[in-house]
Each structure stands twice: as structure tokens, then as C-alpha cells.
Design a protein around this motif. Structure first.
Motif, PDB file in Angstrom:
ATOM      1  N   LYS A  18       0.830  -1.198   0.000  1.00 54.63           N
ATOM      2  CA  LYS A  18       0.000   0.000   0.000  1.00 54.63           C
ATOM      3  C   LYS A  18       0.871   1.257   0.000  1.00 54.63           C
ATOM      4  N   GLU A  19       1.929   1.235   0.812  1.00 60.34           N
ATOM      5  CA  GLU A  19       2.837   2.379   0.838  1.00 60.34           C
ATOM      6  C   GLU A  19       3.565   2.546  -0.492  1.00 60.34           C
ATOM      7  N   MET A  20       3.938   1.419  -1.106  1.00 60.05           N
ATOM      8  CA  MET A  20       4.609   1.486  -2.419  1.00 60.05           C
ATOM      9  C   MET A  20       3.666   2.049  -3.472  1.00 60.05           C
ATOM     10  N   ASP A  21       2.422   1.642  -3.428  1.00 57.37           N
ATOM     11  CA  ASP A  21       1.454   2.186  -4.375  1.00 57.37           C
ATOM     12  C   ASP A  21       1.287   3.689  -4.169  1.00 57.37           C
ATOM     13  N   GLN A  22       1.268   4.085  -2.894  1.00 59.39           N
ATOM     14  CA  GLN A  22       1.143   5.502  -2.602  1.00 59.39           C
ATOM     15  C   GLN A  22       2.373   6.271  -3.086  1.00 59.39           C
ATOM     16  N   ARG A  23       3.547   5.673  -2.887  1.00 60.72           N
ATOM     17  CA  ARG A  23       4.770   6.318  -3.361  1.00 60.72           C
ATOM     18  C   ARG A  23       4.762   6.478  -4.878  1.00 60.72           C
ATOM     19  N   ASP A  24       4.328   5.408  -5.575  1.00 61.16           N
ATOM     20  CA  ASP A  24       4.264   5.480  -7.038  1.00 61.16           C
ATOM     21  C   ASP A  24       3.269   6.545  -7.494  1.00 61.16           C
ATOM     22  N   ALA A  25       2.149   6.615  -6.764  1.00 56.17           N
ATOM     23  CA  ALA A  25       1.137   7.602  -7.136  1.00 56.17           C
ATOM     24  C   ALA A  25       1.648   9.022  -6.918  1.00 56.17           C
TER      25      ALA A  25
ATOM     26  N   LEU B 198       6.812  12.297  -0.096  1.00 52.19           N
ATOM     27  CA  LEU B 198       7.516  11.187  -0.737  1.00 52.19           C
ATOM     28  C   LEU B 198       8.581  10.613   0.200  1.00 52.19           C
ATOM     29  N   ALA B 199       9.302  11.484   0.887  1.00 54.89           N
ATOM     30  CA  ALA B 199      10.330  11.024   1.831  1.00 54.89           C
ATOM     31  C   ALA B 199       9.697  10.291   3.012  1.00 54.89           C
ATOM     32  N   GLU B 200       8.550  10.800   3.455  1.00 57.09           N
ATOM     33  CA  GLU B 200       7.856  10.169   4.583  1.00 57.09           C
ATOM     34  C   GLU B 200       7.376   8.769   4.216  1.00 57.09           C
ATOM     35  N   VAL B 201       6.832   8.624   3.009  1.00 57.59           N
ATOM     36  CA  VAL B 201       6.358   7.311   2.557  1.00 57.59           C
ATOM     37  C   VAL B 201       7.532   6.345   2.407  1.00 57.59           C
ATOM     38  N   SER B 202       8.639   6.806   1.840  1.00 62.14           N
ATOM     39  CA  SER B 202       9.815   5.942   1.687  1.00 62.14           C
ATOM     40  C   SER B 202      10.338   5.478   3.046  1.00 62.14           C
ATOM     41  N   GLN B 203      10.306   6.374   4.019  1.00 60.87           N
ATOM     42  CA  GLN B 203      10.738   6.010   5.367  1.00 60.87           C
ATOM     43  C   GLN B 203       9.813   4.967   5.982  1.00 60.87           C
ATOM     44  N   ASN B 204       8.531   5.120   5.754  1.00 61.94           N
ATOM     45  CA  ASN B 204       7.566   4.134   6.253  1.00 61.94           C
ATOM     46  C   ASN B 204       7.804   2.770   5.621  1.00 61.94           C
ATOM     47  N   ILE B 205       8.110   2.759   4.325  1.00 60.95           N
ATOM     48  CA  ILE B 205       8.371   1.488   3.630  1.00 60.95           C
ATOM     49  C   ILE B 205       9.586   0.805   4.241  1.00 60.95           C
ATOM     50  N   GLU B 206      10.612   1.558   4.514  1.00 60.64           N
ATOM     51  CA  GLU B 206      11.831   0.979   5.086  1.00 60.64           C
ATOM     52  C   GLU B 206      11.561   0.404   6.472  1.00 60.64           C
ATOM     53  N   LYS B 207      10.790   1.129   7.283  1.00 59.27           N
ATOM     54  CA  LYS B 207      10.449   0.628   8.618  1.00 59.27           C
ATOM     55  C   LYS B 207       9.649  -0.670   8.524  1.00 59.27           C
ATOM     56  N   LEU B 208       8.702  -0.689   7.620  1.00 54.19           N
ATOM     57  CA  LEU B 208       7.876  -1.883   7.456  1.00 54.19           C
ATOM     58  C   LEU B 208       8.701  -3.066   6.964  1.00 54.19           C
ATOM     59  N   ARG B 209       9.663  -2.826   6.104  1.00 52.82           N
ATOM     60  CA  ARG B 209      10.511  -3.917   5.608  1.00 52.82           C
ATOM     61  C   ARG B 209      11.363  -4.504   6.731  1.00 52.82           C
ATOM     62  N   VAL B 210      11.898  -3.633   7.586  1.00 55.53           N
ATOM     63  CA  VAL B 210      12.678  -4.119   8.730  1.00 55.53           C
ATOM     64  C   VAL B 210      11.792  -4.969   9.642  1.00 55.53           C
ATOM     65  N   GLU B 211      10.581  -4.471   9.878  1.00 59.00           N
ATOM     66  CA  GLU B 211       9.646  -5.211  10.727  1.00 59.00           C
ATOM     67  C   GLU B 211       9.281  -6.545  10.083  1.00 59.00           C
ATOM     68  N   THR B 212       9.093  -6.541   8.776  1.00 61.34           N
ATOM     69  CA  THR B 212       8.744  -7.778   8.062  1.00 61.34           C
ATOM     70  C   THR B 212       9.880  -8.796   8.161  1.00 61.34           C
ATOM     71  N   GLN B 213      11.114  -8.354   7.986  1.00 62.93           N
ATOM     72  CA  GLN B 213      12.254  -9.278   8.074  1.00 62.93           C
ATOM     73  C   GLN B 213      12.349  -9.911   9.460  1.00 62.93           C
ATOM     74  N   LYS B 214      12.012  -9.146  10.479  1.00 64.39           N
ATOM     75  CA  LYS B 214      12.046  -9.677  11.841  1.00 64.39           C
ATOM     76  C   LYS B 214      11.036 -10.817  11.999  1.00 64.39           C
ATOM     77  N   PHE B 215       9.815 -10.585  11.535  1.00 60.23           N
ATOM     78  CA  PHE B 215       8.788 -11.614  11.664  1.00 60.23           C
ATOM     79  C   PHE B 215       9.049 -12.779  10.720  1.00 60.23           C
ATOM     80  N   GLU B 216       9.630 -12.512   9.561  1.00 65.27           N
ATOM     81  CA  GLU B 216       9.978 -13.607   8.645  1.00 65.27           C
ATOM     82  C   GLU B 216      11.054 -14.496   9.262  1.00 65.27           C
ATOM     83  N   ALA B 217      11.966 -13.889  10.010  1.00 61.19           N
ATOM     84  CA  ALA B 217      13.000 -14.687  10.682  1.00 61.19           C
ATOM     85  C   ALA B 217      12.371 -15.614  11.711  1.00 61.19           C
ATOM     86  N   TRP B 218      11.462 -15.075  12.528  1.00 56.54           N
ATOM     87  CA  TRP B 218      10.765 -15.912  13.503  1.00 56.54           C
ATOM     88  C   TRP B 218       9.959 -16.995  12.817  1.00 56.54           C
ATOM     89  N   LEU B 219       9.314 -16.647  11.703  1.00 59.09           N
ATOM     90  CA  LEU B 219       8.496 -17.620  10.980  1.00 59.09           C
ATOM     91  C   LEU B 219       9.368 -18.745  10.423  1.00 59.09           C
TER      92      LEU B 219
END
Length: 556
Positions: free
Chosen positions: A361-368, A392-413
């Protein structure tokens, strides 16, 4: 059969009858209007009923609707919503095809009736005037004749009287002649007026009144025909929606037939399966002999990092007794480590999927935003491109935070999936979040996991595990969601080419459905039809929200 010939003398009764006919037509219009109000009220009640029993979004209740019986119930509610829509169609069609049409016709009918009876009264007044003239000339003729007779008798009396002078006799004779002439003139006038009256009366009863009454008869017959046609339309409006209502009922039957009790039973297993093995037999402890009780490595009191000795029962390992231990209620750990392995894996998988949707969703918003910035660069009059840099900078920062969070949960998974019994590659990668060419590397530490007294399990690792989980393309965030109901409509003020994923192209002047309001990010989610929906800049559309927001399956 003509009113002009058969009812030539019933002017007043015909006037009352035609007014009664208009009253009947107005009564029928009122009846249809009340029927449309009942249909609208019924449709509204059905929609409210359907909405009342719909599961709430992002709630535990929504999760329970994964069972086929619950899905069938949801289909039932959706079909009932469509069923309500058909009653709204009945109301709208009756209003437009009967009420509006008949109301206009009644006004025309009143004008025509007024004109016809005005002509009739005018003809009546004319014949009455002729009759009064005839009566007046008749009375004048009668009076002149009497005056002439009296004058003649007076002359004869004077002429016979020897004492009367010759001059008086001559005067009486002249007066008698004058009176006779007046009587002759009155007679001629009376005869002329009588002939005229007879002509007018013949015209009145054989021409004027028949023509007027014929028009009134035709007007009344048209009213009767029009009322009959309206009744046919009334039935046809109902008949037109019967096929669609039948499809709604067929949909309910189809949903009922789709219920699979075996599948629901399997879902119960998947929902509550812990992944643990049943506990083994408990060995007999002989208290008649002195013995040193040691802690078994399978003891329920063992916990990670405490360094407590393991209880031993005869030196043999027993199965875990976690199902019989009362669980302590408390804050849920971020990695869901308080859950059994299978349930923990599902929770982690769900969390990863949610994070990936947020990222998409954030990536779509960034593209838009990038697209809008390009538009501003090409057309500076539409806006300042620099004003979008902060967003645009705020959305990119949100994407990076979400990716870090995703990698953490993917590691546990990945860790949990490595500890569970072997599962098929397709099942382990069903979410499409892992690169099939680069599977994560995880140290298997299943032997270190034990059950703790509070019903959770702990783990000890002999060494730190290093893993790298590569995410592939994200699934579209709308694929597995139920279509959102329309909450209003919008009109495109400008043409927008939605070339990025998640956006939708619109043409200036186009009307579409609004399914999600602008949440402060400058984007509004809209739908063109069942398969085309996405985001457009809020500034590109004029939104009109429906306060009674109805879900519908009818699309523009």
C-alpha cells in the motif's frame, strides 16, 4: 351508444360523474405512492438487517467466517442485500412509470374537462337567453293584442253612442288602428324570434350538446383506458424483477449447497492444532525405597535461561503435559512465543502477510505521488512539485520501517517452520513471500524447545542463527478481500492515467463509485465496476458521499 343522444338532458350528472372519475384516478395514484413507500421501507429494513449481521472488519468475528457454513451465511446476507435492491427498483419504476405519468395526465384531464363543461355551460346560457327573448316577445305580442281589442271595443262603443262628437269617434278609430298595427308588429316579431329559437334549440340538442357530450365521453373513456394501462404497468414492474429475485434465491441455495462439513472440521483442526505430541505414560515411583529424585529433562518446571536442574522420573523421559496446565493470562509476546508451534506459525504468517500488504500500500502511494509529481512538473499550474518531496520522503521512510519489521517476523516464521515437522514446500511458501531460489537458512534447534508451566514454550540455542529472507513481489492487497460497499459517488474533474499498481485511470467527466474516503493521504479509493478499482488523487475528483451508504452489486 352516445352520451350526446342518450344523456342529452343529464349535464349535471355527467359533470359529477367525470369528477368522480378523476377522484378515482387520484386515489389510485395515492395507492401506488404508498406502495412505493412500503417498498423503500422494506428495502431499507432488509439492508439494515444484512448490515447488522455482517462480520465487523478486522475483528475476531471476521476470522470465524472462514468456515463454509459461515461463508454461506455471508452469501445469504449479500443476496438479501441484492434482494432489497430489487424492491428499490420496484419503487423507482412505479414512481417514474406510474405516479409521475398519471399525475401529469390528471392535470391534463382536469383542464380538458374544465374546457368541455365550459363550452356546455356557454351553450346552455345561449339557449336560455334565446328562450328569454322568445318569452319576452310572446308577452309583448299578447299585451299588444289585448290593447288592440280594448281599443277596438272602445271605438265601437264611441261610434254607437249618438251623444259623442264626430271628432271623438275619429280619435277612437285612429287609436284602434294604432293598437292593431302594434299587435301586428308584435306578432311578426314574435314569429321571427320563435323561428330563431326553434333553430337554436335544434342546434343545441342535436349538434352542440351531442358534440360536447361526445368529447366528454371520449375523455372519460381515455381515463378508463389509461387507468387500465397503469394497472398493467404496475404488474409488469413487479414481473421485471422476478428473474433477478430468482437469481438471488438461487444464490442462497447455491451457497447452502456449498457448505462442506468435512472442510469445516479440517479448519477446526488447523485453527487449534498445537503441534505437540500427546504426553507419554507416567512411570511408577516407589516411595518404599530411598531414592534421589532428580529433575527430568522433560519436566514442566524447566524454563530457558534459569539453569535449573531437570527432574528425573526413574531416569526416563516422559511426554509433555502442557495441555493439562493452566495458562497464565498476560501480555502477548511480540513473537507469539506463548503459543504452541503450529498456532505460533499461523500468527507469524498472518503478521507477515499484513505487513506485506502495508508495504504494498505504501509502495502504491509512493508510485502515485511520483506520478503526481511528474504531472506537476509537466503542468506547473496544477501544483508545486516540491510540495510533494516531504510526503515522498515520509512514505519511503515508512516502507523501510515496514521492511525491517517484516524481516524480523519472517526470521521468527522461518525458525518456527524449521522446528515443525516436515511440511510440503508449497504449504511453507503459500503466501509467496519467500524466494524459491533463495530459501532461508535456519539452524534447527527443535531439541532445545520445551514446554513451560504457564502453557508457553521456551527455547535455547547453542549458537546464533543467521538468516536472510528475500521477499518477492507482493500479492495485490485487494485479491483476498471482500468487495467494499459503495459509500457514495464521485465525478472526475480531470483525466488521470493510473499507470502504477493500485491506481486506476479516469476520464474527465466520468462518474464512479467511492468505496473508501480520503484518510488524509490525498488519495480516494474508487470503483468503476466489479473488477476495476483503485486509488485516484482526491483533488482530481468531486466526491458526493451517501449518508445511508448502501452496498450494491450494481456497478457503473
Amino acid at each position: 351508444m352516445s352520451w350526446g343522444t342518450e344523456l342529452w338532458d343529464q349535464f349535471d350528472n355527467l359533470e359529477k360523474h367525470t369528477q368522480w372519475g378523476i377522484d378515482i384516478l387520484e386515489k389510485y395514484i395515492k395507492f401506488v405512492k404508498e406502495r412505493t413507500e412500503i417498498e423503500l421501507s422494506y428495502a431499507k429494513q432488509l439492508r439494515n438487517l444484512s448490515k447488522k449481521y455482517q462480520p465487523k472488519k478486522n475483528s475476531k468475528e471476521e476470522e470465524e467466517y472462514k468456515y463454509t457454513s459461515c461463508k454461506a451465511f455471508i452469501s445469504n446476507l449479500n443476496e438479501m442485500n441484492d434482494y432489497a435492491g430489487q424492491h428499490e427498483v420496484i419503487s423507482e419504476n412505479m414512481a417514474s412509470q406510474i405516479i409521475v405519468d398519471l399525475a401529469r395526465y390528471v392535470q391534463e384531464l382536469k383542464q380538458e374537462r374544465k374546457s368541455n363543461f365550459h363550452d356546455g355551460r356557454k351553450a346552455q346560457q345561449h339557449i336560455e337567453t334565446c328562450w328569454k327573448q322568445l318569452e319576452s316577445s310572446k308577452r309583448r305580442f299578447e299585451r299588444d293584442c289585448k290593447e288592440a281589442d280594448r281599443a277596438q271595443q272602445y271605438f265601437e262603443k264611441m261610434d254607437a253612442d249618438i251623444n259623442v262628437t264626430k271628432a271623438d269617434v275619429e280619435k277612437a278609430r285612429q287609436q284602434a288602428q294604432i293598437r292593431h298595427q302594434m299587435a301586428e308588429d308584435s306578432k311578426a316579431d314574435y314569429s321571427s324570434i320563435l323561428q330563431k329559437f326553434n333553430h337554436e334549440q335544434h342546434e343545441y340538442y342535436h349538434t352542440h350538446i351531442p358534440n360536447i357530450f361526445q368529447k366528454i365521453q371520449e375523455m372519460e373513456e381515455r381515463r378508463i383506458v389509461r387507468m387500465g394501462e397503469s394497472m398493467k404497468t404496475y404488474a409488469e414492474v413487479d414481473r421485471q424483477v422476478i428473474p433477478i429475485i430468482g437469481k438471488c434465491l438461487d444464490g442462497i441455495v447455491k451457497a447452502a449447497e456449498s457448505i462442506d462439513q468435512k472442510n469445516d472440521s479440517q479448519l477446526v483442526i488447523e485453527a487449534y492444532k498445537s503441534g505437540f505430541e500427546p504426553p507419554g505414560d507416567i512411570e511408577f515411583e516407589d516411595y518404599t525405597q530411598p531414592m534421589k529424585r532428580t529433575v527430568s529433562d522433560n519436566s514442566l518446571s524447566n524454563s530457558r535461561g534459569e539453569g535449573k536442574p531437570d527432574l528425573k522420573f526413574g531416569g526416563k523421559s516422559k511426554g509433555k503435559l502442557w495441555p493439562f496446565i493452566k495458562k497464565n493470562k498476560g501480555a502477548t509476546p511480540e513473537d507469539f512465543s506463548n503459543l504452541p508451534p503450529e498456532q505460533r506459525r499461523k500468527k507469524l504468517q498472518q503478521k507477515v502477510d499484513e505487513l506485506n500488504k502495508e508495504i504494498q500500500k505504501e509502495m502504491d502511494q509512493r508510485d502515485a505521488i511520483t506520478k503526481m509529481k511528474d504531472v506537476y512538473l509537466k503542468n506547473p499550474q496544477m501544483g508545486d512539485p516540491a510540495s510533494l518531496d516531504h510526503k515522498l520522503a515520509e512514505v519511503s521512510q515508512n516502507i523501510e520501517k515496514l521492511r525491517v519489521e517484516t524481516q524480523k517476523f519472517e526470521a521468527w516464521l522461518a525458525e518456527v517452520e524449521g522446528r515443525l515437522p516436515a511440511r510440503s514446500e508449497q504449504a511453507r511458501r503459500q503466501s509467496g513471500l519467500y524466494d524459491s531460489q533463495n530459501p532461508p537458512t535456519v539452524n534447527n534447534c527443535a531439541q532445545d524447545r520445551e514446554s513451560s508451566p504457564d502453557g508457553s514454550y521456551t527455547e535455547e540455542q547453542s549458537q546464533e542463527s543467521e538468516m536472510k529472507v528475500l521477499a518477492t513481489d507482493f500479492d495485490d492487497e485487494f485479491d483476498d478481500e471482500e468487495p467494499l460497499p459503495a459509500i457514495g459517488t464521485c465525478k472526475a474533474l480531470y483525466t488521470f492515467e493510473g499507470q502504477n499498481e493500485g491506481t486506476i485511470s479516469v476520464v474527465e467527466g466520468e462518474t464512479l463509485y467511492v468505496i473508501e474516503e480520503d484518510k488524509g493521504d490525498g488519495w480516494t479509493r474508487i470503483r468503476r465496476n466489479e473488477d476495476e478499482e483503485g486509488y485516484v488523487p482526491t483533488s482530481y475528483v468531486e466526491v458526493c458521499l451517501d449518508k445511508n451508504a448502501k452496498g450494491a452489486k450494481t456497478y457503473i
